[in-house]
Design a protein around this motif. Structure first.
Motif, PDB file in Angstrom:
ATOM      1  N   VAL A  82      23.270  17.141   7.545  1.00 54.60           N
ATOM      2  CA  VAL A  82      23.055  15.823   6.938  1.00 54.60           C
ATOM      3  C   VAL A  82      22.991  15.976   5.431  1.00 54.60           C
ATOM      4  N   GLN A  83      23.812  15.172   4.728  1.00 51.85           N
ATOM      5  CA  GLN A  83      23.820  15.241   3.271  1.00 51.85           C
ATOM      6  C   GLN A  83      23.441  13.913   2.624  1.00 51.85           C
ATOM      7  N   ASN A  84      23.765  12.795   3.283  1.00 46.66           N
ATOM      8  CA  ASN A  84      23.435  11.504   2.682  1.00 46.66           C
ATOM      9  C   ASN A  84      23.338  10.439   3.775  1.00 46.66           C
ATOM     10  N   VAL A  85      22.275  10.518   4.551  1.00 43.32           N
ATOM     11  CA  VAL A  85      22.009   9.563   5.622  1.00 43.32           C
ATOM     12  C   VAL A  85      20.650   8.927   5.367  1.00 43.32           C
ATOM     13  N   GLU A  86      20.598   7.611   5.455  1.00 45.55           N
ATOM     14  CA  GLU A  86      19.349   6.890   5.189  1.00 45.55           C
ATOM     15  C   GLU A  86      18.226   7.383   6.103  1.00 45.55           C
ATOM     16  N   PRO A 129      18.979  21.816   0.272  1.00 49.61           N
ATOM     17  CA  PRO A 129      18.869  21.030  -0.965  1.00 49.61           C
ATOM     18  C   PRO A 129      20.240  20.722  -1.557  1.00 49.61           C
ATOM     19  N   ARG A 130      20.387  19.523  -2.122  1.00 49.93           N
ATOM     20  CA  ARG A 130      21.643  19.140  -2.763  1.00 49.93           C
ATOM     21  C   ARG A 130      21.928  20.046  -3.957  1.00 49.93           C
ATOM     22  N   LYS A 131      23.209  20.377  -4.134  1.00 48.44           N
ATOM     23  CA  LYS A 131      23.703  21.201  -5.240  1.00 48.44           C
ATOM     24  C   LYS A 131      23.097  22.601  -5.239  1.00 48.44           C
ATOM     25  N   SER A 132      22.577  23.022  -4.108  1.00 48.02           N
ATOM     26  CA  SER A 132      22.032  24.373  -4.003  1.00 48.02           C
ATOM     27  C   SER A 132      23.140  25.342  -3.604  1.00 48.02           C
ATOM     28  N   GLU A 133      22.878  26.642  -3.774  1.00 48.56           N
ATOM     29  CA  GLU A 133      23.852  27.642  -3.346  1.00 48.56           C
ATOM     30  C   GLU A 133      24.080  27.556  -1.840  1.00 48.56           C
ATOM     31  N   MET A 134      23.033  27.205  -1.105  1.00 45.00           N
ATOM     32  CA  MET A 134      23.165  27.087   0.343  1.00 45.00           C
ATOM     33  C   MET A 134      24.159  25.991   0.703  1.00 45.00           C
ATOM     34  N   GLN A 135      24.081  24.852   0.004  1.00 46.08           N
ATOM     35  CA  GLN A 135      25.011  23.767   0.291  1.00 46.08           C
ATOM     36  C   GLN A 135      26.437  24.158  -0.094  1.00 46.08           C
ATOM     37  N   GLN A 136      26.589  24.809  -1.250  1.00 47.57           N
ATOM     38  CA  GLN A 136      27.921  25.203  -1.701  1.00 47.57           C
ATOM     39  C   GLN A 136      28.538  26.240  -0.777  1.00 47.57           C
ATOM     40  N   ALA A 137      27.707  27.075  -0.165  1.00 45.96           N
ATOM     41  CA  ALA A 137      28.221  28.116   0.724  1.00 45.96           C
ATOM     42  C   ALA A 137      28.680  27.561   2.065  1.00 45.96           C
ATOM     43  N   LEU A 138      28.263  26.336   2.394  1.00 45.02           N
ATOM     44  CA  LEU A 138      28.609  25.772   3.691  1.00 45.02           C
ATOM     45  C   LEU A 138      30.098  25.505   3.829  1.00 45.02           C
ATOM     46  N   PRO A 162      18.207  15.866   3.268  1.00 43.32           N
ATOM     47  CA  PRO A 162      19.345  16.781   3.430  1.00 43.32           C
ATOM     48  C   PRO A 162      18.913  18.039   4.181  1.00 43.32           C
ATOM     49  N   GLY A 163      19.673  18.385   5.205  1.00 44.38           N
ATOM     50  CA  GLY A 163      19.298  19.557   5.979  1.00 44.38           C
ATOM     51  C   GLY A 163      20.114  19.694   7.241  1.00 44.38           C
ATOM     52  N   ALA A 164      19.760  20.704   8.024  1.00 51.09           N
ATOM     53  CA  ALA A 164      20.393  20.961   9.315  1.00 51.09           C
ATOM     54  C   ALA A 164      19.521  20.377  10.415  1.00 51.09           C
ATOM     55  N   TYR A 165      20.153  19.711  11.374  1.00 50.89           N
ATOM     56  CA  TYR A 165      19.443  19.045  12.456  1.00 50.89           C
ATOM     57  C   TYR A 165      20.146  19.339  13.780  1.00 50.89           C
ATOM     58  N   SER A 166      19.387  19.300  14.853  1.00 52.77           N
ATOM     59  CA  SER A 166      19.986  19.184  16.179  1.00 52.77           C
ATOM     60  C   SER A 166      19.957  17.706  16.551  1.00 52.77           C
ATOM     61  N   TYR A 167      20.850  17.315  17.475  1.00 51.21           N
ATOM     62  CA  TYR A 167      20.836  15.925  17.931  1.00 51.21           C
ATOM     63  C   TYR A 167      20.619  15.918  19.435  1.00 51.21           C
ATOM     64  N   LEU A 168      19.575  15.213  19.872  1.00 48.02           N
ATOM     65  CA  LEU A 168      19.225  15.138  21.284  1.00 48.02           C
ATOM     66  C   LEU A 168      19.420  13.713  21.776  1.00 48.02           C
TER      67      LEU A 168
END
Length: 417
Positions: free
Chosen positions: A280-284, A306-315, A288-294
């Protein structure tokens, strides 16, 4: 090559592709003497919602009108894009619109058509009878009641000149999209569908020009679904994978949580063993983060991104994919333990087809909200497994579906009404 060899991380091996093999497109004209049946114009109620399940049909065979509707809304031509590199589009996506999957109707007894095997030609909207007696004999040996249904085959060379050995995976994912679309149309007509791998084992690499993959036997309807508040026909003809030859350049938008949950619920209704996750990057209402959906529960937090983080860029680092503007990216995983333990090619095929079926539902649900859904498999799946904490399990991310608002610059011509 066995399933365990094919199913390793980062199998995007373009280097194995024998460059220069460019197969011809599907011809507009057929050779003289071809036994061809002209199908009636498709006529599907445009008011029926996506996911509609009709009352079980009492008919003991499909009519020509039924066959026309099923073939057209599964693998017919949906859009013509004169301003695009890839001109023709269909309800089920395909890598670079190469459409390795072929759709066949078969009947083992005389009904609306004489007993036989019929290839669907989406350009001419006809059935062409073929004398593949070995395929027909195998179907007869494994016959079910009623004795008719559909066969999906794959033509590997339509993809192999680009993707090499990765073709085996892509053609199974694509067949999953087609299978789910065909089942949804069957449900709208009051028929059930049982999907099983073709009884004949296949191997990779293959020397065959065409491989039978999946048999879909028609059966009595025994299922339920919760439809979405949008026309099935509208969602089908609007389903697309974003503007551009081979990239994603979406407009930045903030996605309503209700829309994201609607996609997750509709995808989760496909009864497979696949699991659904999301970046999730921009959902009301969601950080921002990783989620499971049940199903029936919604998004469950796993880890921050986090937005603009190295983790996001590496995705997402593949050139041409401007993924940070995608409000959500769905990740579909499966238990691949059986494949790593020397599973058969039918196990490999079924695993990827199940994932493709979930991907097709995500694409239709996105189209119902005016969004694109771009399937992708070229990113670093090992990184996704680490992010979702799957590295110590047999579960592996096999598919990603990028969701966004298209930055459209063309003039599409609708071909599905």
């Amino acid at each position: 090559m066995k399933a365990a060899t094919l199913n390793y991380k980062n199998t995007y091996l373009k280097s194995t592709a024998p460059r220069g093999e460019f197969p011809p497109a599907l011809p507009l004209f057929v050779p003289p003497g071809t036994r061809e049946i002209i199908l009636p114009d498709p006529m599907l109620d445009t008011d029926l919602p996506l996911g509609h399940v009709a009352q079980a049909s009492a008919a003991d065979h499909l009519s020509l009108q039924d066959i026309s509707n099923l073939a057209h809304y599964t693998l017919g031509l949906s859009r013509y894009e004169p301003g695009e590199l890839y001109l023709y589009h269909r309800p089920a996506p395909s890598p670079r619109c190469k459409h390795a999957t072929e759709l066949w109707y078969f009947t083992l007894q005389d009904a609306a058509l004489p007993a036989g095997l019929y290839r669907y030609n989406p350009i001419r909207h006809t059935l062409q009878m073929d004398d593949l007696q070995d395929w027909l004999s195998i179907l007869a040996e494994n016959a079910r009641q009623p004795q008719d249904g559909w066969l999906l085959s794959a033509v590997p060379d339509r993809l192999r000149h680009i993707y090499g050995d990765f073709t085996s995976r892509l053609m199974c994912l694509e067949a999953g999209h087609v299978t789910e679309q065909l089942q949804l149309v069957h449900h709208m007509l009051g028929h059930g569908l049982r999907s099983v791998p073709f009884p004949q084992q296949w191997v990779w690499p293959t020397t065959e020009k065409e491989i039978p993959l999946q048999v879909l036997w028609r059966e009595n309807l025994q299922t339920e679904d919760t439809p979405l508040p949008v026309s099935f026909v509208e969602a089908t003809r609007n389903r697309h994978s974003a503007h551009g030859s081979n990239g994603v350049y979406p407009l930045p938008i903030r996605l309503p949580l209700e829309t994201a949950c609607q996609m997750g619920e509709f995808a989760s209704r496909q009864k497979t063993t696949a699991s659904l996750y999301a970046v999730v990057q921009n959902v009301e209402g969601l950080d921002p983060g990783a989620y499971s959906y049940l199903p029936h529960e919604g998004f469950r937090w796993i880890a921050p991104i986090p937005r603009k983080s190295e983790m996001q860029q590496a995705l997402f680092i593949t050139p041409g994919f401007h993924v940070p503007h995608c409000p959500i990216v769905w990740l579909i995983s499966e238990d691949t333990g059986v494949l790593q333990a020397e599973g058969t090619m039918q196990d490999y095929q079924q695993t990827h087809q199940d994932v493709g079926r979930v991907g097709q539902r995500l694409g239709l649900a996105a189209a119902a909200s005016g969004l694109f859904a771009r399937p992708a498999v070229s990113h670093d799946e090992g990184y996704f497994d680490w992010l979702l904490r799957l590295t110590d399990t047999d579960e592996t991310v096999l598919y990603q579906v990028l969701i966004g608002q298209d930055r459209y610059e063309g003039w599409p011509v609708q071909m599905m009404f």
